[in-house]
Design a protein around this motif. Structure first.
Motif, PDB file in Angstrom:
ATOM      1  N   ASP A 128       0.895  -1.238   0.173  1.00 32.01           N
ATOM      2  CA  ASP A 128       0.073   0.101  -0.193  1.00 32.01           C
ATOM      3  C   ASP A 128       0.890   1.250  -0.230  1.00 32.01           C
ATOM      4  O   ASP A 128       1.230   1.751   1.068  1.00 32.01           O
ATOM      5  CB  ASP A 128      -0.831   0.109   1.306  1.00 32.01           C
ATOM      6  CG  ASP A 128      -1.961   0.895   0.907  1.00 32.01           C
ATOM      7  OD1 ASP A 128      -1.988   1.962   0.257  1.00 32.01           O
ATOM      8  OD2 ASP A 128      -2.929   0.977   1.802  1.00 32.01           O
ATOM      9  N   ALA A 129       1.108   1.992  -1.132  1.00 30.34           N
ATOM     10  CA  ALA A 129       1.938   2.907  -1.365  1.00 30.34           C
ATOM     11  C   ALA A 129       1.603   4.074  -0.458  1.00 30.34           C
ATOM     12  O   ALA A 129       2.163   4.915  -0.020  1.00 30.34           O
ATOM     13  CB  ALA A 129       2.181   3.186  -2.732  1.00 30.34           C
ATOM     14  N   SER A 130       0.051   4.413  -0.350  1.00 33.54           N
ATOM     15  CA  SER A 130      -0.288   5.213   0.186  1.00 33.54           C
ATOM     16  C   SER A 130      -0.213   5.317   1.898  1.00 33.54           C
ATOM     17  O   SER A 130       0.106   6.672   2.299  1.00 33.54           O
ATOM     18  CB  SER A 130      -2.010   5.343  -0.020  1.00 33.54           C
ATOM     19  OG  SER A 130      -2.498   4.252   0.776  1.00 33.54           O
ATOM     20  N   LYS A 131       0.302   4.432   2.212  1.00 35.64           N
ATOM     21  CA  LYS A 131       0.511   4.295   3.750  1.00 35.64           C
ATOM     22  C   LYS A 131       1.898   4.791   3.879  1.00 35.64           C
ATOM     23  O   LYS A 131       2.232   5.373   4.867  1.00 35.64           O
ATOM     24  CB  LYS A 131       0.344   2.877   4.330  1.00 35.64           C
ATOM     25  CG  LYS A 131      -1.104   2.306   4.611  1.00 35.64           C
ATOM     26  CD  LYS A 131      -1.091   1.015   5.143  1.00 35.64           C
ATOM     27  CE  LYS A 131      -2.671   0.413   5.280  1.00 35.64           C
ATOM     28  NZ  LYS A 131      -2.753  -0.754   6.126  1.00 35.64           N
ATOM     29  N   VAL A 132       2.909   4.247   3.059  1.00 33.98           N
ATOM     30  CA  VAL A 132       4.123   4.350   3.065  1.00 33.98           C
ATOM     31  C   VAL A 132       4.309   6.112   2.971  1.00 33.98           C
ATOM     32  O   VAL A 132       5.000   6.806   3.538  1.00 33.98           O
ATOM     33  CB  VAL A 132       5.006   3.855   1.883  1.00 33.98           C
ATOM     34  CG1 VAL A 132       6.495   4.328   2.003  1.00 33.98           C
ATOM     35  CG2 VAL A 132       4.944   2.280   2.270  1.00 33.98           C
ATOM     36  N   GLU A 133       3.647   6.535   1.947  1.00 34.89           N
ATOM     37  CA  GLU A 133       3.541   8.003   1.729  1.00 34.89           C
ATOM     38  C   GLU A 133       3.249   8.700   3.005  1.00 34.89           C
ATOM     39  O   GLU A 133       3.689   9.952   3.333  1.00 34.89           O
ATOM     40  CB  GLU A 133       2.795   8.289   0.317  1.00 34.89           C
ATOM     41  CG  GLU A 133       3.592   7.860  -0.860  1.00 34.89           C
ATOM     42  CD  GLU A 133       2.750   8.160  -1.932  1.00 34.89           C
ATOM     43  OE1 GLU A 133       1.489   8.275  -1.860  1.00 34.89           O
ATOM     44  OE2 GLU A 133       2.980   8.116  -3.142  1.00 34.89           O
ATOM     45  N   GLU A 134       2.149   8.333   3.527  1.00 33.56           N
ATOM     46  CA  GLU A 134       1.625   8.980   4.649  1.00 33.56           C
ATOM     47  C   GLU A 134       2.642   9.014   5.775  1.00 33.56           C
ATOM     48  O   GLU A 134       2.781  10.272   6.601  1.00 33.56           O
ATOM     49  CB  GLU A 134       0.476   8.495   5.465  1.00 33.56           C
ATOM     50  CG  GLU A 134      -0.369   9.129   6.502  1.00 33.56           C
ATOM     51  CD  GLU A 134      -1.668   8.657   6.843  1.00 33.56           C
ATOM     52  OE1 GLU A 134      -2.446   9.195   7.485  1.00 33.56           O
ATOM     53  OE2 GLU A 134      -1.976   7.519   6.329  1.00 33.56           O
ATOM     54  N   MET A 135       3.399   7.927   6.105  1.00 34.66           N
ATOM     55  CA  MET A 135       4.263   7.912   7.018  1.00 34.66           C
ATOM     56  C   MET A 135       5.573   8.653   6.640  1.00 34.66           C
ATOM     57  O   MET A 135       5.817   9.227   7.644  1.00 34.66           O
ATOM     58  CB  MET A 135       4.725   6.304   7.285  1.00 34.66           C
ATOM     59  CG  MET A 135       3.666   5.546   8.154  1.00 34.66           C
ATOM     60  SD  MET A 135       4.373   3.905   8.689  1.00 34.66           S
ATOM     61  CE  MET A 135       3.838   2.913   7.149  1.00 34.66           C
TER      62      MET A 135
END
Length: 559
Positions: free
Chosen positions: A404-411
């Motif tokens: 889930d790239a969106s999780k990485v980008e959020e972190m």
């Protein structure tokens, strides 16, 4: 709480981390100069299998590694009063009258993530007002799993052994990276080069402000896996009691012989006063002993085989034999060395640079005349010293592997907030909490922790990633200028050790190889054994694995 509106200083020998009862303030003085002859077990990874060893270098990177790290885009938020010179930390002698907002809007997207961090102090209550305030500003919830730092290595190994139990975000100090970490990192954590390499970092300007060497040191097995906690380049020093020296009409020594002569002159057991503590780490720095290996005539030589190591032992033994070392230090009691120095029972010592401001915090309230100052380093003959640069980063954090790239980008957006530099609203919040709740401002605009701040504000968020190193403890008169000027004077003598910036994990079979030599050094220093015994123990070391370890490191050198 350390707070004091700063990215905490990183200094001193990591050996001290094993001692019980290390407080948060003390820890932050221990993190960095980790170079200084700390027994750093299992740094990180080389390739497994039969291929030649590989490592990620902080100097002379291969083209492949160069493509992994972010571009360096420095920020100019608050101009230092004393600019950086040759890599020294900039000095801020006052706090800005107003703070800059470096992150516009809310960085988070409402996600909730678990984050595992160590603590060398009382573990704060979960979901306290500090966590609530920071999470609200982040727009995401970080749920911290805080564990005792003294047993954190065991905790890390247990957690990493069960991939399904790995938290979303994991902090691992460099000295706690477990054996064979490189074999596991690809399967457990996210390669951040996809998100941060090169100009991709522009999306996260506070992260782009971190030094390149720290990012290089965060590369493992062909990927950028770590978010770094940058380190300072000289983390250890000889210190002397300048206030008492002035009273006695003494000057700091400028050579190895002068140190012993002065220590003897100071010593007066009838007055409960000794010239020196055990300064074995300083002795090695003075004599130019490299941390592990150097090249001699094209062949790798371990520090214990070097003439410099032998000379440092010989000098140290003379110091102990002079009778000028405090009896408790002779007995091996290092835990109270700071207390003896601060009370005036010993007048010269060796400590991490972060221990300087810690001592001021402890002593000045009861002894306003107290002055602790670092000596300029010198070679044994009084000439120019050789100082080996400290590790580029002391601590890393890792984001759990996910599709889930969106999780990485959020972190990463959260990390960008946490990495905000001195002079920003975000830095103030991370290091001090909320004004009126966790701190108040004194007449000099310096944050002073409240009882709630002391209990709740600890290095949790700051361990995930840290801002660049600065000198800004302005609450101690003259400290910032003295420390920054001292660093500038040492900077011309700082050189990179042979394997600077390489992530190298020694095979576990070598874990206890050096213990007989460590034990022998203690005995030689204290006169219990002769220096002549060194050759035999080194020969045994070579036979029992030293030569094999040499070949292991030669593989990295050749690669």
């Amino acid at each position: 709480m350390l707070g004091k509106y700063t990215a905490p200083e990183r200094s001193a020998s990591l050996k001290e981390l094993g001692r019980a009862g290390v407080g948060r303030r003390s820890f932050l003085g221990l993190v960095g100069g980790a170079v200084a002859f700390a027994a750093l077990p299992a740094l990180t990874s080389c390739s497994s299998g039969g291929a030649a060893p590989q490592a990620t270098s902080s100097a002379g990177m291969s083209d492949a590694t160069s493509k992994l790290v972010p571009s360096y885009i420095p920020l100019d938020i608050v101009k230092p009063d004393i600019p950086s010179v040759n890599g020294t930390a900039p000095g801020f002698t006052k706090f800005p009258s107003s703070l800059v907002k470096s992150v516009q809007g809310v960085p988070g997207k409402g996600g909730s993530y678990t984050a595992m961090t160590p603590a060398w102090w009382a573990i704060p209550q979960a979901d306290n007002s500090y966590f609530q305030a920071v999470n609200e500003r982040l727009g995401s919830k970080l749920n911290f799993q805080v564990s005792d730092g003294n047993t954190y290595a065991d905790k890390i190994q247990t957690v990493l052994a069960s991939p399904k139990d790995v938290p979303d975000w994991v902090v691992i100090p460099s000295w706690n990276l477990p054996p064979r970490f490189g074999q596991a990192v690809k399967g457990l954590f996210t390669d951040l080069s996809e998100y941060l390499a090169g100009d991709k970092i522009k999306k996260y300007p506070n992260l782009a402000n971190l030094p390149t060497a720290a990012w290089k040191y965060s590369c493992f097995e062909g990927g950028l896996y770590g978010l770094p906690y940058p380190n300072e380049q000289v983390g250890n020093a000889f210190f002397y009691r300048k206030d008492l020296f002035d009273e006695m009409g003494l000057e700091q020594p400028k050579s190895a012989d002068e140190y012993i002569a002065l220590a003897k002159e100071i010593t007066d057991p009838a007055k409960n006063r000794w010239g020196s503590e055990d300064v074995w780490t300083g002795a090695q720095i003075m004599h130019g002993v490299v941390d592990k290996w150097k090249l001699v005539d094209g062949k790798l030589q371990n520090k214990v085989e070097s003439d410099e190591y032998r000379a440092a032992l010989e000098w140290g033994a003379k110091l102990f034999a002079s009778g000028a070392v405090h009896p408790d230090a002779v007995a091996g009691n290092s835990q109270k060395a700071k207390q003896r120095f601060e009370s005036g029972a010993s007048l010269m010592t060796n400590d991490g640079v972060g221990g300087w401001h810690e001592a001021l915090a402890r002593v000045l309230p009861s002894n306003p005349k107290f002055q602790q100052q670092p000596m300029d380093f010198f070679a044994p003959d009084g000439g120019k010293p050789t100082l080996f640069r400290g590790l580029p980063a002391a601590i890393f954090s890792f984001i759990k592997k996910t599709d889930d790239a969106s999780k990485v980008e959020e972190m990463l957006a959260l990390a960008n907030f946490v990495a905000a530099p001195f002079g920003t609203e975000e830095n103030m919040l991370i290091n001090n909490g909320v004004e009126g709740i966790h701190y108040t401002l004194d007449a000099q605009n310096v944050p002073q922790a409240t009882a709630k701040g002391t209990a709740e504000v600890t290095s949790t968020y700051a361990f995930l990633v840290n801002s660049t190193v600065v000198n800004n403890f302005v609450q101690y008169p003259g400290y910032v200028k003295a420390k920054t000027d001292w660093e500038i004077r040492q900077a011309p003598y700082v050189v990179d050790p042979l394997f600077y910036g390489l992530q190298i994990q020694e095979p576990s079979k070598f874990g206890s190889l050096g213990k007989p030599l460590d034990d022998l050094s203690k005995d030689i220093l204290r006169g219990r054994k002769s220096l002549s015994e060194l050759d035999g123990v080194v020969a045994t070391w070579k036979k029992n694995g030293g030569d094999e370890l040499r070949e292991f490191y030669a593989g990295f050198l050749n690669a």
